[in-house]
Design an enzyme around this catalytic site. Structure first.
Site, PDB file in Angstrom:
ATOM      1  N   LYS A  44      -2.449  50.608   3.190  1.00 54.98           N
ATOM      2  CA  LYS A  44      -2.513  52.004   3.614  1.00 54.98           C
ATOM      3  C   LYS A  44      -3.679  52.694   2.921  1.00 54.98           C
ATOM      4  CE  LYS A  44       0.567  55.415   2.425  1.00 54.98           C
ATOM      5  NZ  LYS A  44      -0.071  56.723   2.214  1.00 54.98           N
ATOM      6  N   ASP A  71      -3.775  56.587   6.986  1.00 57.18           N
ATOM      7  CA  ASP A  71      -2.795  57.668   6.852  1.00 57.18           C
ATOM      8  C   ASP A  71      -3.508  58.984   6.568  1.00 57.18           C
ATOM      9  OD1 ASP A  71      -0.387  59.014   6.594  1.00 57.18           O
ATOM     10  OD2 ASP A  71      -0.042  58.346   4.531  1.00 57.18           O
ATOM     11  N   LEU A  72      -4.126  59.540   7.617  1.00 55.93           N
ATOM     12  CA  LEU A  72      -4.842  60.817   7.444  1.00 55.93           C
ATOM     13  C   LEU A  72      -4.083  61.981   8.073  1.00 55.93           C
ATOM     14  CD1 LEU A  72      -8.543  59.609   7.982  1.00 55.93           C
ATOM     15  CD2 LEU A  72      -7.276  59.920   5.848  1.00 55.93           C
ATOM     16  N   LYS A  73      -2.942  61.702   8.663  1.00 60.86           N
ATOM     17  CA  LYS A  73      -2.051  62.750   9.200  1.00 60.86           C
ATOM     18  C   LYS A  73      -2.806  63.795  10.015  1.00 60.86           C
ATOM     19  CE  LYS A  73       1.411  62.241   5.518  1.00 60.86           C
ATOM     20  NZ  LYS A  73       0.761  61.233   4.650  1.00 60.86           N
ATOM     21  N   HIS A  75      -3.819  66.599  12.504  1.00 59.25           N
ATOM     22  CA  HIS A  75      -3.108  67.776  13.019  1.00 59.25           C
ATOM     23  C   HIS A  75      -4.167  68.814  13.383  1.00 59.25           C
ATOM     24  CE1 HIS A  75       0.423  70.836  12.328  1.00 59.25           C
ATOM     25  NE2 HIS A  75      -0.080  70.894  13.539  1.00 59.25           N
ATOM     26  N   ASP A  76      -4.520  68.849  14.678  1.00 62.83           N
ATOM     27  CA  ASP A  76      -5.582  69.767  15.114  1.00 62.83           C
ATOM     28  C   ASP A  76      -5.409  69.953  16.618  1.00 62.83           C
ATOM     29  OD1 ASP A  76      -8.099  71.190  15.334  1.00 62.83           O
ATOM     30  OD2 ASP A  76      -8.766  70.143  13.526  1.00 62.83           O
ATOM     31  N   ILE A  77      -6.361  70.570  17.268  1.00 56.57           N
ATOM     32  CA  ILE A  77      -6.229  70.738  18.723  1.00 56.57           C
ATOM     33  C   ILE A  77      -6.313  69.351  19.387  1.00 56.57           C
ATOM     34  CG2 ILE A  77      -7.085  73.122  18.759  1.00 56.57           C
ATOM     35  CD1 ILE A  77      -9.799  71.981  19.747  1.00 56.57           C
ATOM     36  N   PRO A  78      -5.704  69.227  20.578  1.00 54.46           N
ATOM     37  CA  PRO A  78      -5.614  67.903  21.214  1.00 54.46           C
ATOM     38  C   PRO A  78      -6.960  67.185  21.351  1.00 54.46           C
ATOM     39  CG  PRO A  78      -4.211  69.458  22.367  1.00 54.46           C
ATOM     40  CD  PRO A  78      -4.963  70.258  21.347  1.00 54.46           C
ATOM     41  N   ASN A  79      -7.983  67.907  21.747  1.00 50.61           N
ATOM     42  CA  ASN A  79      -9.283  67.266  21.954  1.00 50.61           C
ATOM     43  C   ASN A  79      -9.825  66.655  20.655  1.00 50.61           C
ATOM     44  OD1 ASN A  79     -11.611  66.789  23.752  1.00 50.61           O
ATOM     45  ND2 ASN A  79     -12.658  68.100  22.266  1.00 50.61           N
ATOM     46  N   THR A  80      -9.674  67.382  19.575  1.00 46.19           N
ATOM     47  CA  THR A  80     -10.181  66.918  18.280  1.00 46.19           C
ATOM     48  C   THR A  80      -9.380  65.713  17.782  1.00 46.19           C
ATOM     49  OG1 THR A  80     -10.891  69.154  17.758  1.00 46.19           O
ATOM     50  CG2 THR A  80     -10.630  67.659  15.894  1.00 46.19           C
ATOM     51  N   THR A 129       8.627  64.956   3.323  1.00 45.57           N
ATOM     52  CA  THR A 129       9.833  64.898   2.476  1.00 45.57           C
ATOM     53  C   THR A 129       9.737  65.863   1.289  1.00 45.57           C
ATOM     54  OG1 THR A 129       8.878  62.945   1.474  1.00 45.57           O
ATOM     55  CG2 THR A 129      10.630  62.587   3.069  1.00 45.57           C
ATOM     56  N   GLN A 199       8.749  59.661  -7.459  1.00 45.16           N
ATOM     57  CA  GLN A 199       9.530  59.688  -6.227  1.00 45.16           C
ATOM     58  C   GLN A 199      10.947  60.133  -6.599  1.00 45.16           C
ATOM     59  OE1 GLN A 199       8.507  59.326  -3.247  1.00 45.16           O
ATOM     60  NE2 GLN A 199       6.882  57.829  -3.063  1.00 45.16           N
ATOM     61  N   GLY A 219       3.521  51.523  -3.089  1.00 49.17           N
ATOM     62  CA  GLY A 219       2.254  51.754  -3.784  1.00 49.17           C
ATOM     63  C   GLY A 219       2.299  51.232  -5.195  1.00 49.17           C
ATOM     64  N   ARG A 220       2.530  52.148  -6.126  1.00 50.74           N
ATOM     65  CA  ARG A 220       2.393  51.839  -7.552  1.00 50.74           C
ATOM     66  C   ARG A 220       3.183  50.649  -8.076  1.00 50.74           C
ATOM     67  NH1 ARG A 220       3.280  57.987  -8.672  1.00 50.74           N
ATOM     68  NH2 ARG A 220       4.449  57.574  -6.755  1.00 50.74           N
TER      69      ARG A 220
HETATM   70  O1  C5P Z   1       3.216  54.656  -5.240  1.00 52.51           O
HETATM   71  P1  C5P Z   1       4.248  54.915  -4.196  1.00 52.51           P
HETATM   72  O2  C5P Z   1       5.021  53.680  -3.785  1.00 52.51           O
HETATM   73  O3  C5P Z   1       5.149  56.078  -4.533  1.00 52.51           O
HETATM   74  O4  C5P Z   1       3.394  55.330  -2.918  1.00 52.51           O
HETATM   75  C1  C5P Z   1       4.010  55.738  -1.743  1.00 52.51           C
HETATM   76  C2  C5P Z   1       2.996  56.095  -0.709  1.00 52.51           C
HETATM   77  O5  C5P Z   1       3.684  56.638   0.417  1.00 52.51           O
HETATM   78  C3  C5P Z   1       1.998  57.146  -1.143  1.00 52.51           C
HETATM   79  O6  C5P Z   1       0.771  56.856  -0.471  1.00 52.51           O
HETATM   80  C4  C5P Z   1       2.556  58.443  -0.628  1.00 52.51           C
HETATM   81  O7  C5P Z   1       1.586  59.381  -0.302  1.00 52.51           O
HETATM   82  C5  C5P Z   1       3.276  57.981   0.631  1.00 52.51           C
HETATM   83  N1  C5P Z   1       4.404  58.817   1.016  1.00 52.51           N
HETATM   84  C6  C5P Z   1       5.495  59.043   0.204  1.00 52.51           C
HETATM   85  N2  C5P Z   1       6.540  59.809   0.604  1.00 52.51           N
HETATM   86  C7  C5P Z   1       6.519  60.336   1.798  1.00 52.51           C
HETATM   87  C8  C5P Z   1       5.443  60.128   2.651  1.00 52.51           C
HETATM   88  C9  C5P Z   1       4.392  59.345   2.223  1.00 52.51           C
HETATM   89  O8  C5P Z   1       5.533  58.560  -0.911  1.00 52.51           O
HETATM   90  N3  C5P Z   1       7.552  61.049   2.180  1.00 52.51           N
END
Ligand code: C5P
Length: 241
Positions: A44, A71-73, A75-80, A129, A199, A219-220
């Site tokens: 990701k 994962d750039l999420k 969120h803009d106008i449909p064309n963009t 979340t 988390q 991730g971590r």
């Molecule tokens: O290091 P970790 O396992 O917490 O990373 C989780 C990844 O998932 C991060 O890139 C974080 O931005 C993403 N994420 C999250 N919780 C969400 C949505 C996305 O931890 N609700």
């Protein structure tokens, strides 16, 4: 590398594991990818790494046989948004995110732009979340978080998105209400016995899959492990095929 991610057996649990590269340089990302080796193939790339390094990080990962979840999420106008999805498709990403709250037309534009690229999944983020009931009320969204998640997911799937990003708790509600013909990507996953870091609500890999997740994002626990490949393998052994 002995083989590429797109050559994995369909039942291989590595299909279900996404490693989050939440670092600020291509060099740091490459170090993690090298350390993980053949133990994971999907990475990701989020706004931190993409903003720091740009599209070459994505191109390099794809060129080395890895799958990329961008994962750039959007969120803009449909064309963009449609135009951005087309550019992401050109980079060779396998999955990307949009905000479901962008509405019907934006979601449809994203899904339509992805259509020309086989196997490119458009995933919708429903309610972050980090937002609770009172946050939603403050920005004018009525109803519970859970109802809002299901409503936004319904809109996203109805407009051609292939799946959603959802916590394990939301995943079971979504499966119960909307069935199993879409993907759920679940972050907030911690191997049994590990630290939760920042988390708040965490689930184990097995719990996430049992809740209905199709893919887990970790991730971590992997990227900061002394042996990232061993950690990834331990997680895979917990989710099986
Ligand atoms: O290091 P970790 O396992 O917490 O990373 C989780 C990844 O998932 C991060 O890139 C974080 O931005 C993403 N994420 C999250 N919780 C969400 C949505 C996305 O931890 N609700």
């Amino acid at each position: 590398m002995s083989y590429r991610g797109d050559e994995l057996h369909p039942g291989d649990p590595r299909h279900k594991l996404i490693v989050a590269l939440d670092v600020s340089s291509a060099a740091a990302a490459q170090k993690i990818v090298a350390a993980v080796g053949d133990s994971a193939f999907t990475y990701k790339v989020g706004m931190q790494l993409y903003t720091a390094e740009g599209p070459h990080v994505v191109r390099d990962l794809v060129a080395s046989g890895r799958r990329v979840f961008l994962d750039l999420k959007y969120h803009d106008i449909p064309n963009t948004v449609g135009a951005a999805v087309s550019e992401a498709a050109k980079l060779g990403v396998s999955m990307l995110t949009v905000h479901a709250s962008g509405g019907d037309k934006m979601l449809r534009a994203a899904a339509d732009a992805a259509k020309a690229t086989p196997n490119l999944m458009v995933l919708a983020v429903t309610v972050l979340t980090s937002l609770g009931g009172s946050d939603l009320e403050k920005i004018g969204v009525r109803g519970s978080v859970e109802d809002t998640v299901v409503r936004l997911a319904t809109i996203a799937l109805g407009n051609g998105c292939q799946g959603v990003v959802a916590s394990a708790r939301e995943a079971s509600t979504l499966r119960a209400d909307l069935g199993d013909k879409f993907a759920i990507v679940t972050p907030g996953v911690r191997p049994a016995g590990s630290h939760a870091a920042d988390q708040v609500r965490v689930v184990t890999p097995a719990e996430a899959i049992a809740s209905g997740a199709s893919y887990i994002v970790v991730g971590r626990p992997i990227t900061e492990a002394a042996d990232p490949a061993a950690e990834a393998r331990a997680i895979l052994s917990q989710i099986g095929s």
